[in-house]
Every structure is written in structure tokens, then in C-alpha cells.
Design a protein around this motif. Sequence first.
Motif, PDB file in Angstrom:
ATOM      1  N   ALA A  22     -45.372  88.581 137.491  1.00  0.00           N
ATOM      2  CA  ALA A  22     -46.651  88.207 138.076  1.00  0.00           C
ATOM      3  C   ALA A  22     -47.499  89.443 138.337  1.00  0.00           C
ATOM      4  N   ASP A  23     -46.884  90.561 138.702  1.00  0.00           N
ATOM      5  CA  ASP A  23     -47.624  91.788 138.949  1.00  0.00           C
ATOM      6  C   ASP A  23     -48.241  92.342 137.666  1.00  0.00           C
ATOM      7  N   ASP A  24     -47.642  92.048 136.511  1.00  0.00           N
ATOM      8  CA  ASP A  24     -48.125  92.571 135.251  1.00  0.00           C
ATOM      9  C   ASP A  24     -49.281  91.759 134.670  1.00  0.00           C
ATOM     10  N   VAL A  25     -49.548  90.587 135.189  1.00  0.00           N
ATOM     11  CA  VAL A  25     -50.596  89.731 134.657  1.00  0.00           C
ATOM     12  C   VAL A  25     -51.948  90.269 135.110  1.00  0.00           C
ATOM     13  N   VAL A  26     -52.824  90.472 134.150  1.00  0.00           N
ATOM     14  CA  VAL A  26     -54.154  90.973 134.455  1.00  0.00           C
ATOM     15  C   VAL A  26     -55.102  89.786 134.532  1.00  0.00           C
ATOM     16  N   VAL A  27     -55.773  89.692 135.625  1.00  0.00           N
ATOM     17  CA  VAL A  27     -56.768  88.640 135.764  1.00  0.00           C
ATOM     18  C   VAL A  27     -58.073  89.330 136.107  1.00  0.00           C
ATOM     19  N   LEU A  28     -59.027  89.217 135.199  1.00  0.00           N
ATOM     20  CA  LEU A  28     -60.327  89.813 135.454  1.00  0.00           C
ATOM     21  C   LEU A  28     -61.094  88.979 136.463  1.00  0.00           C
ATOM     22  N   LYS A  29     -61.831  89.663 137.284  1.00  0.00           N
ATOM     23  CA  LYS A  29     -62.734  88.974 138.194  1.00  0.00           C
ATOM     24  C   LYS A  29     -63.817  88.313 137.351  1.00  0.00           C
ATOM     25  N   PRO A  30     -64.390  87.228 137.834  1.00  0.00           N
ATOM     26  CA  PRO A  30     -65.435  86.547 137.059  1.00  0.00           C
ATOM     27  C   PRO A  30     -66.560  87.492 136.617  1.00  0.00           C
ATOM     28  N   GLU A  31     -66.960  88.422 137.489  1.00  0.00           N
ATOM     29  CA  GLU A  31     -68.040  89.339 137.100  1.00  0.00           C
ATOM     30  C   GLU A  31     -67.600  90.291 135.992  1.00  0.00           C
ATOM     31  N   GLU A  32     -66.303  90.642 135.947  1.00  0.00           N
ATOM     32  CA  GLU A  32     -65.791  91.492 134.868  1.00  0.00           C
ATOM     33  C   GLU A  32     -65.742  90.711 133.556  1.00  0.00           C
ATOM     34  N   GLN A  33     -65.370  89.436 133.627  1.00  0.00           N
ATOM     35  CA  GLN A  33     -65.389  88.606 132.419  1.00  0.00           C
ATOM     36  C   GLN A  33     -66.805  88.506 131.874  1.00  0.00           C
ATOM     37  N   THR A  34     -67.771  88.387 132.773  1.00  0.00           N
ATOM     38  CA  THR A  34     -69.175  88.327 132.360  1.00  0.00           C
ATOM     39  C   THR A  34     -69.580  89.619 131.666  1.00  0.00           C
ATOM     40  N   ILE A  35     -69.155  90.759 132.217  1.00  0.00           N
ATOM     41  CA  ILE A  35     -69.466  92.056 131.607  1.00  0.00           C
ATOM     42  C   ILE A  35     -68.907  92.114 130.186  1.00  0.00           C
ATOM     43  N   VAL A  36     -67.663  91.680 130.016  1.00  0.00           N
ATOM     44  CA  VAL A  36     -67.026  91.717 128.692  1.00  0.00           C
ATOM     45  C   VAL A  36     -67.756  90.791 127.730  1.00  0.00           C
ATOM     46  N   ARG A  37     -68.044  89.574 128.153  1.00  0.00           N
ATOM     47  CA  ARG A  37     -68.723  88.612 127.267  1.00  0.00           C
ATOM     48  C   ARG A  37     -70.119  89.111 126.872  1.00  0.00           C
ATOM     49  N   GLU A  38     -70.858  89.669 127.836  1.00  0.00           N
ATOM     50  CA  GLU A  38     -72.189  90.191 127.525  1.00  0.00           C
ATOM     51  C   GLU A  38     -72.100  91.363 126.563  1.00  0.00           C
ATOM     52  N   TYR A  39     -71.095  92.210 126.759  1.00  0.00           N
ATOM     53  CA  TYR A  39     -70.901  93.344 125.854  1.00  0.00           C
ATOM     54  C   TYR A  39     -70.654  92.860 124.427  1.00  0.00           C
ATOM     55  N   VAL A  40     -69.756  91.890 124.293  1.00  0.00           N
ATOM     56  CA  VAL A  40     -69.419  91.383 122.955  1.00  0.00           C
ATOM     57  C   VAL A  40     -70.636  90.691 122.323  1.00  0.00           C
ATOM     58  N   ASN A  41     -71.451  90.009 123.136  1.00  0.00           N
ATOM     59  CA  ASN A  41     -72.659  89.367 122.599  1.00  0.00           C
ATOM     60  C   ASN A  41     -73.694  90.394 122.156  1.00  0.00           C
ATOM     61  N   LYS A  42     -73.838  91.484 122.915  1.00  0.00           N
ATOM     62  CA  LYS A  42     -74.836  92.505 122.590  1.00  0.00           C
ATOM     63  C   LYS A  42     -74.349  93.464 121.510  1.00  0.00           C
TER      64      LYS A  42
END
Length: 99
Positions: A22-42
Amino acid sequence: MRILSSAVASLVLMGSLGAAFADDVVVLKPEEQTIVREYVNKQPLASVNLLGLELKLGSSVPDKVELREVPNIKYRVAVINDQTVLVDPETHQIVEVLH
């Protein structure tokens, strides 16, 4: 009594292992997911088709796959088999598959 002790010991061990995973599972915060998605879109990334690679946590990504740095995110992003994944740049393991 011996069987009960073994059963209890097994449960304790399994619980410890579960906590470690469970400690190894990475869960991005919603705002970090948004950053990644916007980056991939741009900055569209070409999808790399890798037959036989199961896109799941811990899967190793070959060195030939281009990993892009995303501002303010520790992990790198790649698009594999038309899915966006986050990869640990040191181990090349998938840490999150974004849906």
C-alpha cells in the motif's frame, strides 16, 4: 494451540505485506492529474505500441520509450498502447495508469 499460533502469525505477516504494498502505490492528487492531462493535451505524445506489455503498476517500461518530464510532477509521462502512464524515471516502472 500450535495451529492457532501459525494462523495468527500468517495473518500478521500478510497484513504487514499488504501495508508495504500500500505504501508503494502512487496516487496523484486531483490537481496533479489535471496537470498531467493538460500537459499531454498541450504537448501531444506519440503513442508507443508495445505488444505484450501489461499496463499495470510495477510493469517495467523499456528504455526505448521516451519519458517526458511534467512540470511539478516527480514522475515522467509516456503514452503506451494509447494509454497515459506515469513512470518512475529511476526504475522505469509504471507507478500509475491514468484513465
